[in-house]
Design an enzyme around this catalytic site. Structure first.
Site, PDB file in Angstrom:
ATOM      1  N   SER A   1      36.297  41.231  38.231  1.00 15.05           N
ATOM      2  CA  SER A   1      36.684  41.017  37.025  1.00 15.05           C
ATOM      3  C   SER A   1      38.136  40.572  36.544  1.00 15.05           C
ATOM      4  O   SER A   1      38.221  39.967  35.704  1.00 15.05           O
ATOM      5  CB  SER A   1      36.416  42.366  36.219  1.00 15.05           C
TER       6      SER A   1
ATOM      7  N   LYS B   1      42.127  46.181  33.660  1.00 11.57           N
ATOM      8  CA  LYS B   1      42.032  44.907  32.558  1.00 11.57           C
ATOM      9  C   LYS B   1      43.203  44.548  32.014  1.00 11.57           C
ATOM     10  O   LYS B   1      44.254  45.124  32.204  1.00 11.57           O
ATOM     11  CB  LYS B   1      40.954  45.554  31.321  1.00 11.57           C
TER      12      LYS B   1
END
Length: 226
Positions: free
Chosen positions: A95, A139
């Site tokens: 990710s 993230k």
């Protein structure tokens, strides 16, 4: 003369005979005292040795308690340092490509920015997953409270009036996109690899309290600031 000499000889003999008698009680008392000393000394010595052994046990017990206390304090200090100052973590998964290798990179994380609430748009953070609180995700922050995030099926999520550039991609605002205003106490998290990331696009803004730390740099295998 003879009478006088006999008298002196008799007196000397009497003193010679009386002297042992006079000295014997002193010698007896001395002998009794010596015997008493010899008899009682082992008892005193035994009592002293017993107390010494008890002292050694107390000292050994105190040393163990001191070591155990030091060990517990060290663990507590290490835990507090790890939770509130900084730590090393491994970012695994696709990710955050190309910032991090999907096989796992060692990153340096500091917790002070989160505690002081100085996190900014563009910072890479680690946070508790809102889908699985036992899991920690890595993230990038793309929106803070009050920001409006807009998205479309063919474009990257965007933050209004920020123009942040990351990984060669620029986020811009589109009038026709679906927009979300981030509520107070929340942030918008998103992976750099938007084609393969489960983030705020799927579960919306996340509470600021889920943030654990800010990733400062990648240490291994290719050191670089993030």
């Amino acid at each position: 003369m003879r009478g006088k000499g006999a008298k002196i000889a008799s007196l000397a003999a009497r003193q010679f005979v009386e002297k042992p008698f006079h000295c014997t009680p002193l010698g007896l008392r001395d002998s009794i005292g010596s015997a008493r000393h010899l008899f009682l000394q082992p008892s005193v010595a035994y009592s002293s040795d017993k107390n010494s052994g008890s002292g050694d046990k107390d000292a050994h017990h105190g040393s163990l308690v001191h070591r155990l206390t030091f060990f517990i304090q060290s663990l507590a200090a290490a835990y507090l340092f790890r939770e509130h100052v900084c730590e090393l973590t491994v970012c695994v998964g696709p990710s955050m490509m190309p910032t991090f290798n999907p096989k796992g990179d060692v990153a340096f994380v500091e917790h002070i920015s989160v505690a002081r609430q100085t996190i900014e748009v563009g910072d890479v953070v680690i946070a508790k997953s809102v889908q699985n609180p036992r899991q920690v995700v890595c993230k990038r922050v793309l929106g803070l409270p009050g920001d409006r995030i807009c998205s479309s099926s063919n474009r990257y999520d965007v933050t209004e009036n920020r123009g942040r550039v990351n990984g060669g991609q620029s986020w811009v605002y589109g009038e026709d996109d679906d927009c979300v205003v981030i509520p107070p106490g929340h942030v918008w998290l998103q992976g750099d690899n938007t084609m393969n990331s489960t983030d705020s696009r799927h579960y919306g803004p996340v509470p600021y309290a889920t943030l654990k730390g800010r990733v400062v740099c990648r240490l291994y295998p290719d050191p670089k600031w993030v």
